[in-house]
Design an enzyme around this catalytic site. Structure first.
Site, PDB file in Angstrom:
ATOM      1  CE  LYS A  86     -10.423  -7.873   1.784  1.00  0.00           C
ATOM      2  NZ  LYS A  86      -9.395  -6.875   1.460  1.00  0.00           N
ATOM      3  CB  SER A 130      -4.006  -6.981   4.361  1.00  0.00           C
ATOM      4  OG  SER A 130      -3.657  -5.682   4.000  1.00  0.00           O
ATOM      5  NE  ARG A 149      -2.400  -7.703  -4.728  1.00  0.00           N
ATOM      6  CZ  ARG A 149      -3.156  -8.005  -3.711  1.00  0.00           C
ATOM      7  NH1 ARG A 149      -2.630  -8.200  -2.536  1.00  0.00           N
ATOM      8  NH2 ARG A 149      -4.458  -8.136  -3.843  1.00  0.00           N
ATOM      9  CG  HIS A 160      -1.928  -1.006   1.369  1.00  0.00           C
ATOM     10  ND1 HIS A 160      -2.064  -1.808   2.476  1.00  0.00           N
ATOM     11  CD2 HIS A 160      -2.905  -1.392   0.515  1.00  0.00           C
ATOM     12  CE1 HIS A 160      -3.096  -2.634   2.306  1.00  0.00           C
ATOM     13  NE2 HIS A 160      -3.611  -2.414   1.117  1.00  0.00           N
TER      14      HIS A 160
HETATM   15  O1  PNS Z   1      -8.778  -3.272   0.452  1.00  0.00           O
HETATM   16  P1  PNS Z   1     -10.057  -3.794  -0.156  1.00  0.00           P
HETATM   17  O2  PNS Z   1     -10.814  -4.635   0.850  1.00  0.00           O
HETATM   18  O3  PNS Z   1      -9.836  -4.510  -1.467  1.00  0.00           O
HETATM   19  O4  PNS Z   1     -10.961  -2.485  -0.468  1.00  0.00           O
HETATM   20  C1  PNS Z   1     -12.257  -2.613  -1.006  1.00  0.00           C
HETATM   21  C2  PNS Z   1     -13.075  -1.350  -0.729  1.00  0.00           C
HETATM   22  C3  PNS Z   1     -13.171  -1.098   0.776  1.00  0.00           C
HETATM   23  C4  PNS Z   1     -12.400  -0.152  -1.402  1.00  0.00           C
HETATM   24  C5  PNS Z   1     -14.495  -1.571  -1.340  1.00  0.00           C
HETATM   25  O5  PNS Z   1     -15.110  -2.686  -0.771  1.00  0.00           O
HETATM   26  C6  PNS Z   1     -15.396  -0.340  -1.203  1.00  0.00           C
HETATM   27  O6  PNS Z   1     -15.284   0.600  -1.970  1.00  0.00           O
HETATM   28  N1  PNS Z   1     -16.296  -0.351  -0.178  1.00  0.00           N
HETATM   29  C7  PNS Z   1     -17.270   0.732   0.031  1.00  0.00           C
HETATM   30  C8  PNS Z   1     -18.639   0.393  -0.606  1.00  0.00           C
HETATM   31  C9  PNS Z   1     -18.556   0.589  -2.124  1.00  0.00           C
HETATM   32  O7  PNS Z   1     -18.572   1.716  -2.596  1.00  0.00           O
HETATM   33  N2  PNS Z   1     -18.368  -0.539  -2.848  1.00  0.00           N
HETATM   34  C10 PNS Z   1     -18.078  -0.533  -4.292  1.00  0.00           C
HETATM   35  C11 PNS Z   1     -19.261  -0.386  -5.194  1.00  0.00           C
HETATM   36  S1  PNS Z   1     -20.571  -1.474  -4.895  1.00  0.00           S
END
Ligand code: PNS
Length: 166
Positions: free
Chosen positions: A42, A130, A92, A18
């Protein structure tokens, strides 16, 4: 004109991968808002406060260019609220592509003004995440150089290993 990106994620915990994306993102954007959002699939190991604290430690040295925040809701709503020019995500391997592609397209569908920019993760961190770091750490694997120092310390504490800092 100041260019601002949102770098969203779970950051459970922040990794050197990150930090690498954020550092390289700052060569494109003037300011990056690193925002903890909820990924509903998660189960988090660390609470929000712990994740914010580990992010602040991992991003020491970028003060002034990086802001750390959290938001409970849709990423595109947050991006609009903060008047961000783009969403910045790291990619990645091919395995990330489908999920990232789907999320970027859904975000675009929800708000056509929001652009997603991907940076390829540096080769050094290509195999880390992570989740895999937590799994290795849980079973005693050495993950020290994959994490900023506070994230490593907190992970060791969480899994009941001696605190390397004490
Ligand atoms: O580090 P991650 O878990 O891959 O991040 C994913 C994250 C938190 C960016 C994603 O789940 C997110 O944007 N969550 C907020 C809700 C949302 O807007 N979801 C995407 C469109 S449905």
């Amino acid at each position: 004109m100041q260019r601002t990106a949102i770098c969203p994620g779970s950051f459970d915990p922040v990794t050197m991968g990150h930090v690498d994306i954020i550092e390289r993102g700052l060569k494109i954007f003037d300011r990056i808002i690193v925002t903890i959002l909820t990924n509903p699939v998660k189960n988090y190991l660390f609470n929000l406060e712990e994740r914010m604290e580990m992010l602040a430690d991992g991003l020491k040295g970028f003060e002034g260019q990086v802001e750390i925040d959290h938001y409970d809701g849709l990423l595109v709503d947050y991006a609009a609220k903060r008047k961000a020019d783009a969403i910045l995500r790291g990619m990645r391997a091919v395995s990330d592509f489908e999920y990232e592609f789907q999320m970027a397209l859904m975000n675009r569908k929800l708000n056509r003004e929001v652009q997603t920019v991907f940076l390829m993760t540096s080769l050094r961190w290509i195999y880390t995440s992570s989740s895999i770091i937590k799994e290795a750490a849980k079973f005693g694997g050495d993950v020290e150089n994959m994490l900023p120092s506070l994230a490593h310390q907190r992970l060791m504490e969480k899994f009941g290993f001696p605190n390397p800092a004490s």
